[in-house]
Design a protein around this motif. Structure first.
Motif, PDB file in Angstrom:
ATOM      1  N   VAL B  41      30.444  54.596  49.368  1.00 17.34           N
ATOM      2  CA  VAL B  41      29.519  54.425  50.495  1.00 17.34           C
ATOM      3  C   VAL B  41      29.493  55.705  51.327  1.00 17.34           C
ATOM      4  O   VAL B  41      28.434  56.118  51.819  1.00 17.34           O
ATOM      5  N   PHE B  44      27.240  58.099  49.572  1.00 15.13           N
ATOM      6  CA  PHE B  44      25.846  57.680  49.744  1.00 15.13           C
ATOM      7  C   PHE B  44      25.360  58.036  51.144  1.00 15.13           C
ATOM      8  O   PHE B  44      24.214  58.448  51.326  1.00 15.13           O
ATOM      9  N   MET B  45      26.260  57.857  52.126  1.00 15.51           N
ATOM     10  CA  MET B  45      25.847  58.104  53.503  1.00 15.51           C
ATOM     11  C   MET B  45      25.531  59.579  53.710  1.00 15.51           C
ATOM     12  O   MET B  45      24.565  59.927  54.402  1.00 15.51           O
ATOM     13  N   VAL B  46      26.311  60.474  53.098  1.00 20.78           N
ATOM     14  CA  VAL B  46      25.995  61.904  53.208  1.00 20.78           C
ATOM     15  C   VAL B  46      24.627  62.179  52.588  1.00 20.78           C
ATOM     16  O   VAL B  46      23.783  62.875  53.170  1.00 20.78           O
ATOM     17  N   ILE B  48      22.043  60.106  52.128  1.00 23.37           N
ATOM     18  CA  ILE B  48      20.932  59.536  52.897  1.00 23.37           C
ATOM     19  C   ILE B  48      20.752  60.305  54.203  1.00 23.37           C
ATOM     20  O   ILE B  48      19.623  60.535  54.653  1.00 23.37           O
ATOM     21  N   VAL B  67      20.800  57.480  45.089  1.00 20.53           N
ATOM     22  CA  VAL B  67      21.743  56.541  45.701  1.00 20.53           C
ATOM     23  C   VAL B  67      21.560  55.135  45.128  1.00 20.53           C
ATOM     24  O   VAL B  67      22.533  54.433  44.863  1.00 20.53           O
TER      25      VAL B  67
END
Lengths: 237, 103, 99
Positions: B41, B44-46, B48, B67
């Motif tokens: 996660v 993925f956050m980086v 997005i 992602v």
């Protein structure tokens, strides 16, 4: 659902902060600081790829840029991902010869009836998400997730997979996505000399056919992940 | 002023670090798998956060597609890891990886 | 603008707290439930960052299905441990009776 009912609170893991863990924590913090410095030095506002993706959108056959990337620009990537899903299930069947969850009759008819009522609804929602995915947020993965959730509910309520024969019905579904993807790729390779390059005008049709097949594969894969082993009836407690 | 993109990217990095710590520090396999998911996660956050270009502009769709692929592959990896952990637990009676020096 | 900033900071704080608790609480059941909550909060963050496609996938797959997988694994492990404890207990009483 007897499975989930036995879950209890246990202090079953030792997570106290010991000196070696403190060292690991300190090293992790160091790594985070390093990574944060690297993240801050990313070139800001470099949207070259986004510009290219949006510029080619009218030729991609769909209006949702994410679907265009998944099924058109980087179609081979998604093809390999569908293969990874299949491999994960094969891996699980190889290490776990028996289903992880016990398949047994439900204790109450209410649960089974409720899940049976949900079936048509969730299938419609999955299909709608797939169709919507061409132009709005949605697509095969999201629709497949809904189908997978349906499968999990069915398995948990022991409506489905109550015998191995029905489990076998899932097997063709597992492979259908990859089969459709590879067929499309090979056909396009022979017809146009390039892998997954859709003829303009028919792009949307081809994308929806591939997505439709992948939808079922993803749903079956996610269900079988939950079953966690080769599906068969078990009379053991 | 720090914008949202940077803020979420830093949060992703911190999540990644937490996941790494949990994977290394704790012996229980279920917790290692949780750590792996938290790491995922974070990554993925980086992704997005970098694709976000402010409220006026449309976000970059390419990282989004990556992602989505990543989320589905992560759940497959989790399923396989859990099958291995279950099998280890069934065979040895414990789902822990003992550290060096422990029994 | 300021409201959005407050929302961002609140969401990130809760996300990080959820993740840390999920990874460090000694109770594995609580850890899994916290992880599910963490996944749903992450889906909220994706919506905030204009990634609704990713949010749909995260809420359904990353949080829901992963949670179901983790819970079912945990129950299998707990049941096996309970059975082993029971067998152990009956074996020791047998030995005591013999002695």
């Amino acid at each position: 659902m007897r499975d989930l009912r036995v879950l209890e609170h246990h202090h079953d893991d030792d997570t106290a902060m010991t000196p070696p863990r403190l060292i690991i924590l300190a090293l992790s913090v160091l790594m985070v600081v390093g990574l944060a410095l690297a993240a801050l030095s990313f070139p800001a506002g470099d949207a070259r790829l986004a510009t290219l993706a949006m510029a080619a959108l009218p030729q991609s056959g769909v209006l949702n840029p994410v679907t265009a990337v998944l099924l058109n620009y980087r179609g081979y990537d998604t093809l390999l991902e569908v293969a990874v899903l299949l491999l994960a299930i094969l891996g699980i069947w190889a290490v776990a010869p028996q289903a992880r969850i016990w398949i047994r009759r439900p204790d109450t008819p209410v649960l089974a009836a409720f899940v049976q009522l949900l079936l048509p609804l969730m299938v419609v929602v999955a299909g709608y998400l797939l169709w919507l995915g061409a132009d709005e947020p949605g697509g095969a993965f999201q629709g497949g997730a809904v189908l997978g959730a349906l499968g999990v509910l069915w398995v948990a309520a022991a409506v489905w997979l109550s015998n191995a024969r029905r489990g076998n019905l899932l097997r063709p579904l597992l492979g259908i996505g990859l089969a459709a993807f590879i067929t499309a790729a090979v056909a396009l390779l022979l017809a146009r000399g390039s892998l997954l390059e859709y003829p303009s005008g028919q792009a949307k049709t081809i994308i929806l056919i591939i997505e439709g097949a992948a939808l079922f594969s993803i749903g079956a894969t996610l269900t079988l992940l939950f079953v966690g082993g080769f599906p068969r009836r078990s009379d053991a407690p | 002023m720090i914008n949202a993109s940077v803020l979420y990217a830093l949060a992703g990095v911190v999540l990644f670090g937490m996941g790494v710590y949990a994977m290394i520090a704790y012996p229980h396999l279920l917790r290692k798998i949780l750590g792996m998911n938290v790491m995922g996660v974070g990554v993925f956050m980086v992704f997005i956060a970098i694709s976000y270009q402010g409220p006026e502009q449309r976000a970059d769709p390419v990282p989004h597609a990556l992602v989505i692929t990543g989320i589905v592959v992560a759940v497959c990896a989790t399923g396989l890891a859990l099958a291995l952990a279950t099998q280890l637990h069934a065979l040895t009676g414990s789902a822990r990886i003992p550290a060096d020096g422990e029994e | 603008m300021i409201l959005a900033g407050i929302f961002d900071i609140a969401l990130i704080t809760i996300l990080l707290a959820c993740a840390w608790l999920a990874l460090t609480t000694p109770d594995l059941l609580r850890a899994v439930v916290l992880f599910i909550a963490f996944g749903l909060l992450a889906a909220l963050a994706w919506v905030r960052l204009q990634a609704p496609d990713v949010a749909l996938a995260e809420a359904a797959v990353g949080s829901g299905l992963t949670g179901a997988l983790l819970l079912s694994t945990l129950s299998v492990m707990q049941r096996a441990e309970a059975r082993r404890k029971q067998e152990h207990a009956s074996a020791t009483t047998e030995e005591e009776r013999r002695a």
